[in-house]
Each structure stands twice: as structure tokens, then as C-alpha cells.
Scaffold this active site. Sequence first.
Site, short mmCIF file in Angstrom:
data_model
loop_
_atom_site.label_atom_id
_atom_site.label_comp_id
_atom_site.label_asym_id
_atom_site.label_seq_id
_atom_site.Cartn_x
_atom_site.Cartn_y
_atom_site.Cartn_z
N GLY A 191 16.50 43.27 -19.10
CA GLY A 191 16.32 43.28 -17.66
C GLY A 191 16.21 41.87 -17.14
O GLY A 191 15.94 40.95 -17.92
N CYS B 224 15.75 42.50 -25.81
CA CYS B 224 15.58 41.41 -24.86
C CYS B 224 14.31 41.59 -24.02
O CYS B 224 13.22 41.52 -24.58
CB CYS B 224 16.85 41.27 -24.01
SG CYS B 224 16.88 39.72 -23.09
N TYR B 225 14.42 41.91 -22.74
CA TYR B 225 13.23 42.15 -21.93
C TYR B 225 12.38 43.25 -22.58
O TYR B 225 11.14 43.21 -22.55
CB TYR B 225 13.64 42.58 -20.51
CG TYR B 225 12.47 42.86 -19.58
CD1 TYR B 225 11.84 41.82 -18.91
CD2 TYR B 225 12.02 44.16 -19.38
CE1 TYR B 225 10.76 42.08 -18.07
CE2 TYR B 225 10.95 44.43 -18.53
CZ TYR B 225 10.33 43.38 -17.87
OH TYR B 225 9.26 43.63 -17.04
N HIS C 94 21.48 40.94 -27.82
CA HIS C 94 21.99 42.21 -27.30
C HIS C 94 22.95 42.88 -28.29
O HIS C 94 24.11 42.51 -28.37
CB HIS C 94 22.72 41.97 -25.97
CG HIS C 94 21.78 41.63 -24.87
ND1 HIS C 94 21.25 42.57 -24.02
CD2 HIS C 94 21.21 40.45 -24.51
CE1 HIS C 94 20.41 42.00 -23.17
NE2 HIS C 94 20.37 40.69 -23.45
N GLU D 156 24.24 45.70 -28.12
CA GLU D 156 25.21 46.62 -27.49
C GLU D 156 26.50 45.93 -27.06
O GLU D 156 27.50 46.59 -26.83
CB GLU D 156 24.53 47.32 -26.29
CG GLU D 156 24.27 46.46 -25.07
CD GLU D 156 22.96 45.67 -25.13
OE1 GLU D 156 22.48 45.28 -24.07
OE2 GLU D 156 22.43 45.44 -26.22
N ASP E 204 16.37 63.90 -57.76
CA ASP E 204 17.18 64.87 -57.01
C ASP E 204 17.50 66.11 -57.84
O ASP E 204 17.36 67.24 -57.38
CB ASP E 204 18.49 64.21 -56.54
CG ASP E 204 18.22 62.96 -55.72
OD1 ASP E 204 17.09 62.82 -55.23
OD2 ASP E 204 19.14 62.13 -55.57
N LYS F 193 16.76 61.11 -48.72
CA LYS F 193 15.93 60.89 -49.91
C LYS F 193 14.45 61.15 -49.65
O LYS F 193 13.79 61.79 -50.45
CB LYS F 193 16.12 59.44 -50.38
CG LYS F 193 15.50 59.15 -51.71
CD LYS F 193 16.42 59.60 -52.81
CE LYS F 193 15.80 59.47 -54.17
NZ LYS F 193 16.76 59.88 -55.21
#
Length: 510
Positions: free
Chosen positions: A51, A78-79, A165, A167, A222, A366
Site C-alpha cells: 500500500g 511490503c506495507y 513484491h 506478485e 509411509d 507427510k
Amino acid sequence: MIVVVDFGSQTAHLIARRIKELGIHSDLVLPEQAIETIKKEKPAGIIFSGGPSSVYGKNAPTIDPAIFSFGIPILGICYGLQLTAKLLSGEVVSGKKEYGPATVKISNFKFQISNGLPEEFIVWMSHGDEVVSMPKEFVILGSSKHVQYAFVANEDKKIYGIQFHPEVEHTEHGGVLLKNFVEICKEKVSHHVIDIQAIEKKIQEKVGERAYVIGAVSGGVDSTVAGVLTAKAIGKRFIPIYVDNGLMREGTEERVKNIFHKTSSVKPIVVREERELLRQLHGIKDPEKKRRIIGKHYIDVFEKQMQKLVSSGKPVKFLLQGTIYSDVIESQGSKHASKIKSHHNVGGLPKKMKLTLLEPLREFYKDEVREIGRRLGIPEEFIRQQPFPGPGYAIRIRGEVTKDRLKKIRMADRIVLEELEKAGILFDIFQSFPVMTGAYSTAVKGDEKFFGEVVCLRVIETKDIMTAVWSRLPYDLLQKISSRIVNEVPGISRVVYDITTKPPATMEWE
Ligand code: XMP
């Protein structure tokens, strides 16, 4: 679904778009509506966008700090990071303004959020303020030249922050970061919905009323969890087979038998094959040849057992495999995956013997498999044991596998495990093992000079198996392990420590 709280960034909608591209529904909400939406929608994760404001500015958008105690993973960008810092008593200052590309160096790969990131990459920065301190629960995962707190995590609470960022297109590996966050959110959510009875019911429906199921139980988590589940679901129509091939860790057979004894009425069939397998491995030095011999031998043993069962009137129709969700994903990327699974899960068998696969753990991560194991009554030390390769010690003994070298590696292995446990760090590492290197060096014991084999100690940490770092073990602990190995294991002249990352080196030596 993942909620993106929009603090006014021009790229908030891009965050939501990137999340949707990962196949997860994502909505933008305004900060003042966020808490209400989160309570109603119960999202799997929350992202705070960037922002234009400064967190100390007049009318700077904020959010109720209660959000940090909801138990939902949070990623502040960020903000979003700066606000997280301010609300949790960190410190934000008006720093050196930074717009455009910067290089971030990752200093900590311990957590899932850093999986698959390189040590250094270019990111896009766009900020005037900067976080200069965070509460002590947070650790720094990465920094840039100007910003020390460029990537931080409170792993316990699954709260993460990044100054750059992820994105935007210009941030390299931003997609990897967002994907890691999504995976963390997914794991947390699916944790709440493990319904063991439903898994057992599925097994019963698939197998039907009369068919029999066989499965290899090698002592791995497993296959053991899958085995115990199946034993609970269909009782003695599940036939676990333990092949004692002489290449496994000390005590594996006993542990497996005890677990079935404790949790069900099913008893594994134990097939003794050590002599035969060592005979087949005689003189073989090539690692891939060793793997092939061990794999083929396993299949032969299984076929024989299966014929015995069928001729005694037990119609075996299914083969149980401990495939888990990460196997399904990794088999698309990992170099070893097909090989690992083709041996470990006795690949080739279902086709050859016309068996249908039964994979009750296919949808689980897992940590969920471990949770299922705990709820089935499998002891914690077993659940948290290190993975052990299917071909066992054969690929940790360079050159020929002999009874004598197997005895030595087993002793050395036990020493390493004992010392790590005593030091209280056994569960912090991914794998630890000695390697019989096939190199020889001089040593003097008493007055006697001799030429003995060099053992290499490999201790590694990883989250994603594709990349790994060597453990920074304390010197005193290394000394203790080294002294014990050269003193207690006959014929060992020297212990060296492997300080190579993966890549380029693989975890195993062969
Ligand atoms: P690498 O050596 O490829 O190991 O870095 C990654 C992981 O895979 C295990 N590994 C194996 N497991 N059969 C197995 O069942 C194999 O042939 C094999 N080779 C490697 C290794 O122990 C590590 O956990």
C-alpha cells in the site's frame, strides 16, 4: 480460499490473480471488512497487500491485531509486512527509498516457505519505509543490500513477511514463494479433516468382502502407516511382507513386528533373504547394477510369496503401496522419483502379477501421514524416524557389499544416531549416515600402524528433498562421533565430514 486484504496497493488484484492461477479461490477485501469476512468465510490463508501509506501516517489503514491469533497462515507483502511489524511491536522507520530491482540473498532454508528458492535472486522493491526490528519469534530468512528484514518468518504461527513484491513479473521466483505459501495454507486446513474411519471405509469398499491384499513393509513411515490402516480395515486379509535382505538398519524387523502386534491382529510374514542377496551382490561395484539386483530380487521374493498364498487358497488381488501426496507431485520433477518409487514400492509387481494398486495415503501430506500414524498408536520415535533408501546400506557402501562392511556400517550408523539423540537434535535433521567410502588411509592404534577404511559422515537438512544443506553440527559433537567410530568400529582409520550442498552433490553417495 485465500483472502487478500487490500491496503491500497496497485498490485493487490495481481496477488489475487496469482493465487487463482495456483488453483485456489481468492478474494480481495478492504481492511475494515476483513475480520468479518474472515470469520464468515474461514479462509485457509490471509495475505496483506502492499500500500502507498506509511504505517505511522495519519489515516494509515490498519487491521485488528486479533487476526494474528486466528491460527490462519498470514503473508504480509511490503506495507503488509510493515503493518505486521508495527502491530506485533516490531519497528518500522522511514528508510532509504527503494524502487526497482534489488538482489535478495536467502540465509535460511529451514522452512517450507523457502523451498525451491535459489540462494540469490532479483526482486522488485517499491517502498519508502523499512522494518528494522521484529519480535523475537521472527527469524530473518533473507535480506537485500539495503533491507535486512526483506523476508521474515514466525514459523510456529505461520506468519511470514516479505518486503518485495512476489506478485510482479520482475520478481524472480515470486511464483515459487506464493506457491509455497499456498501449500502451507493447504496443509494447515487439511490437517483438521483427517477422518481415519472414512479412510478405512474406502479401503473396505475397494477391496470388497473376499479379496486379499499384500504389501511390503520395509520399516518406513509411509508403508507402515498404510499397512496398519489396511490391517485395521480388513484384518487378516491384509498380508504384510517383510523382506530381511540384510541391508536394513539394526532393529528394523523388530520394530515393524511390534507395531503390527500392538495395533492389530495381523502378523507380517518375514522372509530371510540376506544370504541369497549377498550372493547375488558378490563382486558387484556399480551402484545402478546393485539397485537393479536388489529391485529384481525383491520382485522375485514377492512373486514366490504370492504363489504360495494363492495356492493356499488366498485370492490376492491388491498390492498395498505407501504412496503419499508428495510422491504424486514429485514424480513429475524429481530425478530419482521414478527410480525410488519403482524400487521402494515394488514397481513392476502389479502389472506382472495382475494386481490392482491400493494407495490409501495418496491424498495426504507427510505431516498428515504422521498424524494418522500417531492416531493409530504408532510410537512417536518411529513416526519421526529418518527416511531410509530402499536399497539400504548397499548404496552407502562404495564398491562391493560384503557382510563385514555391512557390520561396520551398521555399527557406525548406530553410533551416529545415538550421539545425535543424546545431543537432542536427532529430529532436527533430515538424514544422517556414515558412508563406507572405499578409500583407505593410515592410522596408528596403540603401537600398531594400519591401513583402514575411511568413513564419511553425511548429515543433511532439507524441506523439499530437491535441495539440501549439510548440518552445522557442533564441533564437540563431531569429535565425539568421530572418536567413537574410529575406536569402536574395527578397521576404520578416519572419519571425514561431508560439507557439500545438494545440488550439486546428491544426498546419497551412490
Ligand atoms: P539423493 O541421493 O538423490 O537422495 O539426493 C534423495 C532422497 O532419496 C533417497 N534415495 C533413495 N531412496 N531408493 C530409495 O528408496 C533409492 O535408490 C534411493 N536413492 C536415493 C535418499 O536417501 C534421499 O532421502
